[in-house]
Design a protein around this motif. Structure first.
Motif, PDB file in Angstrom:
ATOM      1  N   CYS A 189       0.729  -1.202   0.070  1.00  0.00           N
ATOM      2  CA  CYS A 189       0.019   0.016  -0.155  1.00  0.00           C
ATOM      3  C   CYS A 189       0.969   1.095   0.062  1.00  0.00           C
ATOM      4  O   CYS A 189       2.112   1.098   0.273  1.00  0.00           O
ATOM      5  N   ALA A 190       0.192   2.359  -0.189  1.00  0.00           N
ATOM      6  CA  ALA A 190       1.123   3.498  -0.032  1.00  0.00           C
ATOM      7  C   ALA A 190       0.367   4.691   0.481  1.00  0.00           C
ATOM      8  O   ALA A 190      -0.838   4.686   0.426  1.00  0.00           O
ATOM      9  N   PHE A 191       1.111   5.536   1.199  1.00  0.00           N
ATOM     10  CA  PHE A 191       0.631   6.660   1.953  1.00  0.00           C
ATOM     11  C   PHE A 191       1.185   7.830   1.708  1.00  0.00           C
ATOM     12  O   PHE A 191       2.242   7.923   1.264  1.00  0.00           O
ATOM     13  N   THR A 192       0.756   9.063   2.260  1.00  0.00           N
ATOM     14  CA  THR A 192       1.029  10.375   2.192  1.00  0.00           C
ATOM     15  C   THR A 192       1.089  11.000   3.679  1.00  0.00           C
ATOM     16  O   THR A 192       0.063  10.932   4.332  1.00  0.00           O
ATOM     17  N   ASP A 193       2.149  11.697   4.112  1.00  0.00           N
ATOM     18  CA  ASP A 193       2.356  12.563   5.139  1.00  0.00           C
ATOM     19  C   ASP A 193       2.704  13.871   4.561  1.00  0.00           C
ATOM     20  O   ASP A 193       2.795  14.947   5.332  1.00  0.00           O
ATOM     21  N   GLY A 194       2.559  14.225   3.274  1.00  0.00           N
ATOM     22  CA  GLY A 194       3.021  15.211   2.425  1.00  0.00           C
ATOM     23  C   GLY A 194       3.984  14.560   1.358  1.00  0.00           C
ATOM     24  O   GLY A 194       3.721  14.968   0.272  1.00  0.00           O
ATOM     25  N   HIS A 195       4.721  13.880   1.907  1.00  0.00           N
ATOM     26  CA  HIS A 195       5.826  12.742   0.965  1.00  0.00           C
ATOM     27  C   HIS A 195       4.956  11.687   0.764  1.00  0.00           C
ATOM     28  O   HIS A 195       4.109  11.303   1.580  1.00  0.00           O
ATOM     29  N   ARG A 196       5.343  10.961  -0.154  1.00  0.00           N
ATOM     30  CA  ARG A 196       5.053   9.530  -0.448  1.00  0.00           C
ATOM     31  C   ARG A 196       5.659   8.486  -0.181  1.00  0.00           C
ATOM     32  O   ARG A 196       6.770   8.531  -0.445  1.00  0.00           O
ATOM     33  N   TRP A 197       5.030   7.580   0.424  1.00  0.00           N
ATOM     34  CA  TRP A 197       5.709   6.466   1.231  1.00  0.00           C
ATOM     35  C   TRP A 197       4.961   5.167   0.611  1.00  0.00           C
ATOM     36  O   TRP A 197       3.817   5.046   0.594  1.00  0.00           O
ATOM     37  N   HIS A 198       5.748   3.870   0.486  1.00  0.00           N
ATOM     38  CA  HIS A 198       5.205   2.772   0.066  1.00  0.00           C
ATOM     39  C   HIS A 198       5.708   1.684   1.080  1.00  0.00           C
ATOM     40  O   HIS A 198       7.036   1.339   1.021  1.00  0.00           O
ATOM     41  N   ILE A 199       4.800   0.883   1.443  1.00  0.00           N
ATOM     42  CA  ILE A 199       5.262  -0.486   2.298  1.00  0.00           C
ATOM     43  C   ILE A 199       4.984  -1.567   1.473  1.00  0.00           C
ATOM     44  O   ILE A 199       3.770  -1.759   0.806  1.00  0.00           O
ATOM     45  N   LEU A 200       5.939  -2.824   1.253  1.00  0.00           N
ATOM     46  CA  LEU A 200       5.772  -3.793   0.387  1.00  0.00           C
ATOM     47  C   LEU A 200       6.098  -4.996   0.929  1.00  0.00           C
ATOM     48  O   LEU A 200       7.388  -5.160   1.399  1.00  0.00           O
ATOM     49  N   TYR A 201       5.627  -5.983   0.860  1.00  0.00           N
ATOM     50  CA  TYR A 201       5.881  -7.334   1.027  1.00  0.00           C
ATOM     51  C   TYR A 201       5.957  -7.998   0.030  1.00  0.00           C
ATOM     52  O   TYR A 201       5.121  -8.073  -1.008  1.00  0.00           O
ATOM     53  N   MET A 202       7.258  -8.744  -0.348  1.00  0.00           N
ATOM     54  CA  MET A 202       7.503  -9.534  -1.636  1.00  0.00           C
ATOM     55  C   MET A 202       7.487 -10.860  -1.218  1.00  0.00           C
ATOM     56  O   MET A 202       8.436 -11.422  -0.140  1.00  0.00           O
ATOM     57  N   ASP A 203       6.762 -11.761  -1.696  1.00  0.00           N
ATOM     58  CA  ASP A 203       6.864 -13.330  -1.400  1.00  0.00           C
ATOM     59  C   ASP A 203       7.893 -13.832  -2.543  1.00  0.00           C
ATOM     60  O   ASP A 203       7.330 -13.749  -3.629  1.00  0.00           O
ATOM     61  N   MET A 204       9.187 -13.846  -2.282  1.00  0.00           N
ATOM     62  CA  MET A 204      10.121 -14.201  -3.115  1.00  0.00           C
ATOM     63  C   MET A 204       9.921 -15.672  -3.849  1.00  0.00           C
ATOM     64  O   MET A 204      10.373 -15.931  -4.853  1.00  0.00           O
ATOM     65  N   GLY A 205       9.256 -16.391  -3.161  1.00  0.00           N
ATOM     66  CA  GLY A 205       9.042 -17.720  -3.722  1.00  0.00           C
ATOM     67  C   GLY A 205       7.997 -17.913  -4.917  1.00  0.00           C
ATOM     68  O   GLY A 205       7.816 -18.783  -5.841  1.00  0.00           O
ATOM     69  N   LYS A 206       7.163 -16.549  -4.874  1.00  0.00           N
ATOM     70  CA  LYS A 206       6.216 -16.438  -6.107  1.00  0.00           C
ATOM     71  C   LYS A 206       6.893 -15.367  -7.035  1.00  0.00           C
ATOM     72  O   LYS A 206       6.344 -15.245  -8.244  1.00  0.00           O
ATOM     73  N   MET A 207       7.933 -15.123  -6.897  1.00  0.00           N
ATOM     74  CA  MET A 207       8.573 -13.882  -7.905  1.00  0.00           C
ATOM     75  C   MET A 207       8.714 -14.558  -9.388  1.00  0.00           C
ATOM     76  O   MET A 207       9.126 -15.758  -9.321  1.00  0.00           O
ATOM     77  N   PRO A 208       8.508 -14.206 -10.377  1.00  0.00           N
ATOM     78  CA  PRO A 208       8.706 -14.516 -11.654  1.00  0.00           C
ATOM     79  C   PRO A 208      10.073 -14.704 -11.780  1.00  0.00           C
ATOM     80  O   PRO A 208      10.966 -13.672 -11.416  1.00  0.00           O
ATOM     81  N   ARG A 209      10.709 -15.666 -12.721  1.00  0.00           N
ATOM     82  CA  ARG A 209      12.075 -15.778 -12.911  1.00  0.00           C
ATOM     83  C   ARG A 209      12.441 -15.395 -14.215  1.00  0.00           C
ATOM     84  O   ARG A 209      11.611 -15.648 -15.285  1.00  0.00           O
TER      85      ARG A 209
END
Length: 135
Positions: free
Chosen positions: A115-135
């Motif tokens: 998801c992404a949020f702002t307090d004036g600046h833009r921030w993004h938090i990301l969970y990456m499931d590396m087992g599902k990452m395309p090769r």
């Protein structure tokens, strides 16, 4: 060789920013913070430092205007999450702290969740499931 990364951002009100990021669970490094002009957030195990400067101080040392973040995006800061639940929890914390979630938690490309949020600046938090990452 470079040993640390310091990100410097202008803010309108240091105390409001400290309160916001404290509610999100971030901690501050008192060595590089004072109560009127600066605050230093230390992020992660690699100690990335985000220096928040009162806008007038920031302009003083950059010798340039600060970006109007209500009109354009200057940068998007991304940081990782340990799980999808952590992303969801951060979105709740942002809302409760008075920030704006501009991109609700969602799956991205089948292997990421964020998801992404702002307090004036833009921030993004990301969970990456590396087992599902395309090769």
């Amino acid at each position: 060789m470079t040993k640390e990364l310091w990100i410097n951002l202008p803010v309108k009100d240091i105390n409001t920013s400290i309160e916001f990021f404290t509610k999100l669970g971030f901690s501050f490094n008192p060595r590089f913070s004072n109560s009127t002009d600066t605050a230093c957030i230390t992020i992660g195990t690699k100690n990335i430092n985000v220096m928040l400067f009162k806008e007038s101080v920031f302009i003083g040392f950059t010798k340039n205007k600060a970006a109007d973040t209500s009109q354009a995006t200057e940068v998007l800061f991304s940081f990782d999450a340990e799980s999808r639940d952590e992303v969801d929890e951060m979105a709740k914390k942002v809302t409760n702290a008075g920030g704006t979630v501009f991109s609700q938690p969602a799956e991205l490309q089948g292997w990421m969740y964020g998801c992404a949020f702002t307090d004036g600046h833009r921030w993004h938090i990301l969970y990456m499931d590396m087992g599902k990452m395309p090769r």
